[in-house]
Scaffold this motif. Structure first.
Motif, PDB file in Angstrom:
ATOM      1  N   THR A  74       0.802  -1.231  -0.006  1.00 39.56           N
ATOM      2  CA  THR A  74      -0.016   0.184   0.089  1.00 39.56           C
ATOM      3  C   THR A  74       1.015   1.239  -0.078  1.00 39.56           C
ATOM      4  O   THR A  74       0.548   2.305  -0.215  1.00 39.56           O
ATOM      5  N   ASN A  75       2.188   1.154   0.139  1.00 38.51           N
ATOM      6  CA  ASN A  75       3.079   2.242   0.183  1.00 38.51           C
ATOM      7  C   ASN A  75       3.824   2.486  -1.364  1.00 38.51           C
ATOM      8  O   ASN A  75       4.538   1.521  -1.463  1.00 38.51           O
ATOM      9  N   LYS A  76       3.661   3.379  -1.811  1.00 39.89           N
ATOM     10  CA  LYS A  76       4.523   3.769  -3.307  1.00 39.89           C
ATOM     11  C   LYS A  76       5.967   4.241  -2.824  1.00 39.89           C
ATOM     12  O   LYS A  76       6.557   4.523  -4.077  1.00 39.89           O
ATOM     13  N   GLU A  77       6.183   4.529  -1.812  1.00 41.32           N
ATOM     14  CA  GLU A  77       7.702   5.168  -1.534  1.00 41.32           C
ATOM     15  C   GLU A  77       8.153   4.403  -0.361  1.00 41.32           C
ATOM     16  O   GLU A  77       7.705   4.057   0.634  1.00 41.32           O
ATOM     17  N   TRP A  78       9.647   3.864  -0.479  1.00 47.06           N
ATOM     18  CA  TRP A  78      10.283   2.784   0.199  1.00 47.06           C
ATOM     19  C   TRP A  78      11.711   3.494   0.644  1.00 47.06           C
ATOM     20  O   TRP A  78      12.217   4.385  -0.482  1.00 47.06           O
ATOM     21  N   LEU A  79      12.230   3.117   1.656  1.00 48.83           N
ATOM     22  CA  LEU A  79      13.699   3.299   2.054  1.00 48.83           C
ATOM     23  C   LEU A  79      14.254   2.147   1.830  1.00 48.83           C
ATOM     24  O   LEU A  79      13.832   1.198   2.900  1.00 48.83           O
ATOM     25  N   ILE A  80      15.159   1.767   1.031  1.00 44.08           N
ATOM     26  CA  ILE A  80      15.755   0.453   0.889  1.00 44.08           C
ATOM     27  C   ILE A  80      17.274   0.539   1.088  1.00 44.08           C
ATOM     28  O   ILE A  80      17.818   1.393   0.881  1.00 44.08           O
ATOM     29  N   LEU A  81      17.602  -0.512   1.514  1.00 42.83           N
ATOM     30  CA  LEU A  81      19.193  -0.931   1.691  1.00 42.83           C
ATOM     31  C   LEU A  81      19.494  -1.341   0.236  1.00 42.83           C
ATOM     32  O   LEU A  81      19.095  -2.620   0.061  1.00 42.83           O
ATOM     33  N   VAL A  82      20.238  -0.570  -0.615  1.00 42.59           N
ATOM     34  CA  VAL A  82      20.764  -0.768  -1.937  1.00 42.59           C
ATOM     35  C   VAL A  82      21.716  -2.037  -1.813  1.00 42.59           C
ATOM     36  O   VAL A  82      22.464  -2.266  -0.976  1.00 42.59           O
ATOM     37  N   PRO A  83      21.299  -3.089  -2.514  1.00 43.71           N
ATOM     38  CA  PRO A  83      21.823  -4.350  -2.633  1.00 43.71           C
ATOM     39  C   PRO A  83      23.289  -4.395  -3.121  1.00 43.71           C
ATOM     40  O   PRO A  83      23.683  -3.515  -3.859  1.00 43.71           O
ATOM     41  N   ASN A  84      24.230  -5.197  -2.490  1.00 43.01           N
ATOM     42  CA  ASN A  84      25.525  -5.519  -3.043  1.00 43.01           C
ATOM     43  C   ASN A  84      26.475  -4.352  -2.938  1.00 43.01           C
ATOM     44  O   ASN A  84      27.299  -4.387  -3.777  1.00 43.01           O
ATOM     45  N   CYS A  85      26.478  -3.388  -1.964  1.00 41.00           N
ATOM     46  CA  CYS A  85      27.219  -2.299  -1.764  1.00 41.00           C
ATOM     47  C   CYS A  85      28.185  -2.648  -0.842  1.00 41.00           C
ATOM     48  O   CYS A  85      27.714  -3.377   0.288  1.00 41.00           O
TER      49      CYS A  85
END
Length: 160
Positions: free
Chosen positions: A82-93
């Motif tokens: 239901t949420n169209k904005e997330w805060l993600i940990l960018v993978p593979n960094c």
């Protein structure tokens, strides 16, 4: 590690994060979160709980041959749909880089994040609600931690 080395590692991590974000079709980068962000400080408490050695996941599912793991992810991460904005940990960094993203299709975005993650690990949060979760594959099981952070009284300049 000397300051210059840390600075270089961070710069390389951001460059890698930019490349990763460009490769994702179902997430659109809004901006990267600053390292000293009050949002990340709020998330840290939940992340520490998730990472404890004796921490039991909130959800667990055997990695079965025909398992529709994305449907299972969506059931664990109900708040994401239901949420169209997330805060993600960018993978593979090699250094933690957090990105604020606009979600174009939540199902496809989860699948894309999972497929991109070399470690089979997704961490994401929703700033507006304080929901945070980690989904990962450990041995023969998918596991999920879900938490809630206090988002009250965070400086409005740090919102989306």
């Amino acid at each position: 590690m000397p300051y210059q080395s840390i600075k270089l590692v961070k710069k390389i991590a951001v460059m890698n994060a930019e490349k990763t974000m460009e490769s994702l079709s179902y997430l659109s980068l809004i901006h990267f979160e600053e390292y000293d962000s009050p949002w990340l400080k709020r998330l840290e408490k939940s992340l520490k709980q998730f990472r404890k050695i004796d921490s039991e996941p909130d959800y667990s599912k055997a990695n079965e041959k025909n398992l529709d793991y994305i449907s299972w992810f969506e059931s664990v991460l109900g708040f994401c749909k239901t949420n169209k904005e997330w805060l993600i940990l960018v993978p593979n960094c090699q250094f933690p880089i957090w990105a604020n993203v606009k979600v174009l299709n939540s199902t496809k975005a989860l699948e894309e994040l999972w497929d991109t993650s070399e470690d089979r690990d997704i961490i994401l949060a929703v700033k507006s609600t304080g929901d945070i979760a980690q989904i990962y594959l450990e041995e023969d099981k998918y596991k999920g931690h879900v938490g809630k952070c206090d988002v009250m009284n965070i400086d409005q300049n740090d919102s989306y």
